[in-house]
Design a protein around this motif. Sequence first.
Motif, PDB file in Angstrom:
ATOM      1  N   ARG A 269      -6.434   0.457   1.652  1.00 20.85           N
ATOM      2  CA  ARG A 269      -5.333  -0.152   0.898  1.00 20.85           C
ATOM      3  C   ARG A 269      -5.477  -1.662   0.830  1.00 20.85           C
ATOM      4  NH1 ARG A 269      -0.814  -2.942   1.349  1.00 20.85           N
ATOM      5  NH2 ARG A 269      -1.194  -3.320   3.556  1.00 20.85           N
TER       6      ARG A 269
ATOM      7  N   SER B  25      -7.239   4.331   6.313  1.00 23.11           N
ATOM      8  CA  SER B  25      -6.359   4.311   5.126  1.00 23.11           C
ATOM      9  C   SER B  25      -5.855   2.889   4.866  1.00 23.11           C
ATOM     10  CB  SER B  25      -5.153   5.229   5.339  1.00 23.11           C
ATOM     11  OG  SER B  25      -5.585   6.547   5.485  1.00 23.11           O
ATOM     12  N   GLU B  26      -5.466   2.211   5.954  1.00 26.17           N
ATOM     13  CA  GLU B  26      -4.927   0.856   5.768  1.00 26.17           C
ATOM     14  C   GLU B  26      -6.037  -0.099   5.291  1.00 26.17           C
ATOM     15  OE1 GLU B  26      -2.241  -0.289   5.189  1.00 26.17           O
ATOM     16  OE2 GLU B  26      -1.664  -2.099   6.225  1.00 26.17           O
TER      17      GLU B  26
ATOM     18  N   PHE C 245      -1.046   5.432  -3.641  1.00 26.33           N
ATOM     19  CA  PHE C 245      -2.231   5.158  -2.821  1.00 26.33           C
ATOM     20  C   PHE C 245      -3.418   5.825  -3.510  1.00 26.33           C
ATOM     21  CE2 PHE C 245      -4.804   6.160   1.120  1.00 26.33           C
ATOM     22  CZ  PHE C 245      -5.214   4.851   1.301  1.00 26.33           C
TER      23      PHE C 245
ATOM     24  N   ARG D  66       2.024   2.384   8.816  1.00 29.26           N
ATOM     25  CA  ARG D  66       2.689   2.752   7.565  1.00 29.26           C
ATOM     26  C   ARG D  66       2.148   4.104   7.042  1.00 29.26           C
ATOM     27  NH1 ARG D  66       2.976  -1.658   4.391  1.00 29.26           N
ATOM     28  NH2 ARG D  66       1.628  -3.198   5.355  1.00 29.26           N
ATOM     29  N   PHE D  67       0.960   4.505   7.534  1.00 27.25           N
ATOM     30  CA  PHE D  67       0.397   5.778   7.075  1.00 27.25           C
ATOM     31  C   PHE D  67       0.800   6.953   7.972  1.00 27.25           C
ATOM     32  CE2 PHE D  67      -2.130   2.884   4.570  1.00 27.25           C
ATOM     33  CZ  PHE D  67      -2.176   3.549   3.346  1.00 27.25           C
TER      34      PHE D  67
ATOM     35  N   SER E  29       3.229  10.114   4.652  1.00 19.52           N
ATOM     36  CA  SER E  29       2.371  10.082   3.440  1.00 19.52           C
ATOM     37  C   SER E  29       2.955   9.098   2.437  1.00 19.52           C
ATOM     38  CB  SER E  29       2.337  11.450   2.774  1.00 19.52           C
ATOM     39  OG  SER E  29       1.815  12.381   3.646  1.00 19.52           O
ATOM     40  N   PRO E  30       2.082   8.327   1.776  1.00 16.06           N
ATOM     41  CA  PRO E  30       2.588   7.406   0.752  1.00 16.06           C
ATOM     42  C   PRO E  30       3.216   8.189  -0.402  1.00 16.06           C
ATOM     43  CG  PRO E  30       0.237   7.064   1.180  1.00 16.06           C
ATOM     44  CD  PRO E  30       0.631   8.287   1.917  1.00 16.06           C
TER      45      PRO E  30
ATOM     46  N   HIS F  10      -1.319  -1.047  -4.732  1.00 14.76           N
ATOM     47  CA  HIS F  10      -1.497  -1.049  -3.271  1.00 14.76           C
ATOM     48  C   HIS F  10      -0.856  -2.266  -2.603  1.00 14.76           C
ATOM     49  CE1 HIS F  10      -5.356   1.582  -3.715  1.00 14.76           C
ATOM     50  NE2 HIS F  10      -4.239   2.258  -3.906  1.00 14.76           N
TER      51      HIS F  10
ATOM     52  N   PHE G  19       4.693  -0.645  -0.480  1.00 16.51           N
ATOM     53  CA  PHE G  19       4.149  -0.930   0.847  1.00 16.51           C
ATOM     54  C   PHE G  19       4.812  -2.206   1.382  1.00 16.51           C
ATOM     55  CE2 PHE G  19       0.900   1.465  -1.455  1.00 16.51           C
ATOM     56  CZ  PHE G  19       0.654   2.497  -0.565  1.00 16.51           C
TER      57      PHE G  19
ATOM     58  N   ARG H 211      -5.757   6.382  10.351  1.00 15.74           N
ATOM     59  CA  ARG H 211      -4.750   5.499   9.723  1.00 15.74           C
ATOM     60  C   ARG H 211      -5.321   4.098   9.493  1.00 15.74           C
ATOM     61  NH1 ARG H 211      -1.062   8.443  13.055  1.00 15.74           N
ATOM     62  NH2 ARG H 211      -0.909   6.810  14.624  1.00 15.74           N
TER      63      ARG H 211
END
Length: 478
Positions: A347, A343-344, A410, A400-401, A404-405, A384, A390, A340
Amino acid sequence: MDIVYSLMYSFLLILSILFYLLMRKQRNNNRSLQGKLPLPPGSMGWPYIGETFQLFSQDPNIFFPSRQERYGEIFKTYLLGCPCVMLASPEAARFVLVSKAELFKPTYPRSKERMIGPWALFFHQGGYHAIVRKLVQSSLSPESIRRLVPDIDAVASAKLRSWDGHKLSTFHAMKEMSFDVGILIIFGEHLSKQRKNEIKRNYFIVDKGYNSFATNIPGTAYSNAIKARKRLGEILREIMEERREHKTMEKDLLSCFLEWKNDKGERLSDNQISDNIFGVLYAAQDTTASVITWMVKYLHDDPKLLEAVKAEQMSIYKRNGCGSQQLQWAHTRKMPFTQRVISESLRMASIISFTYREAVADVEYKGYLIPKGWKVMPLFRNIHHSSEYFPDPHKFDPSRFKASPKPNTFLPFGNGVHSCPGNELAKIEMLVFIHHLVTKYRFEVVGSHSEVEYSPFPIPKHGLQVRIWSTEHADGIA
Ligand code: HEM
């Protein structure tokens, strides 16, 4: 017999008339779009230069959002000698990259195409692109990467050992690591040290000239890069010859390219293979290095975040013989928090702020005309960083992940037929590197790191200078 011939002629005639009518309708549709629809709102800036200067002198967090605020999710501008339409919504990104992808072809400056090689898959659309992409994808699929995790582990460990006790630019160090991982994917484990060094030396000359001013004046970074790129082509051809001669085929990308043939027995040419080898190596490097650099900064800036990542990684480290054994694919599946954080980081950093396509016909989007030949740019960064998708977008929040977005919100690896085939590899590389960094080393950022530089992707100033040391002798230094 005469009846058969006249039936055939009639059939062909009807087919030709239908084809003619279809083409005329298409042409008329396009012509009518030109007259009927307005261009998107926006400013074309100064004559000839447009808004190029603003784009390259302003923070992308200001350039794009300020225009979106003024004009909405679709607006026009003029950059690098080309009229452009920018699109800042998930639906628009999907429209350009997926649902109407056939109306938007990839487009790059001629100088970049010359440097990478015109046969590289990025520059193509259709049949040839599909063949090469399938081969690249098969070498980068989770199944292929799975068996490479211990080798990637060895690369990351060796690099960190060599940096122990040093002050260095994180970005440059990560470029070296990504280069070694790229070599692994392309040539497997059997490339001689001498060959690897030759490729590396020439590769970094190309890298230096890639974004410089395109001129053939001898001695300039660009002309040196062109020469080094030619030499790289020769080296790659020699390696291909050796493999063919010794019939040594491995489970790597080069072997995939060399072994491929279609049902007519046609193969890829040496130029096609060499341009794609170079293309993949290039696509793999600065991207991965920039994201890891940001991740190191985010971890440094937030001690609680670092502690949480460390706790997850330490539990794997302890269960894996405290580093006495190499990481395996299965270990990387047990790092949900670190995933995560990755992913962040993707983003927040949005290192690829946008991508380029070119409209191959007049296209209507939401009542606006996108004229044929205009550049079309889906703005990943704006999507993003939108609070609509977001909440509190400028806060680094890996939680936040947990969910799923929403679709198309994303897009760090793009979308559609040209989306990144290296995304799994990039994520594995990050997981493995972070595992070793936080379990066996400490690091501190040296000097200023709040400013951003562009290389051409945004990275912290000076590539984020850090001092790094092994925790074995941490007490002596810290
Ligand atoms: C964090 C690292 C990476 C990021 C953020 C990234 C991002 C992207 C994006 C956004 C695209 C699509 C561009 C477009 O639609 O115009 C792309 C394409 C591509 N990437 Fe990556 N990439 C990364 C790492 C890699 C790696 C490790 C490899 C290979 C080993 C790779 C190989 C490629 C290739 C070959 C394409 C072109 C695909 C095509 O045209 O069909 N990338 N990448």
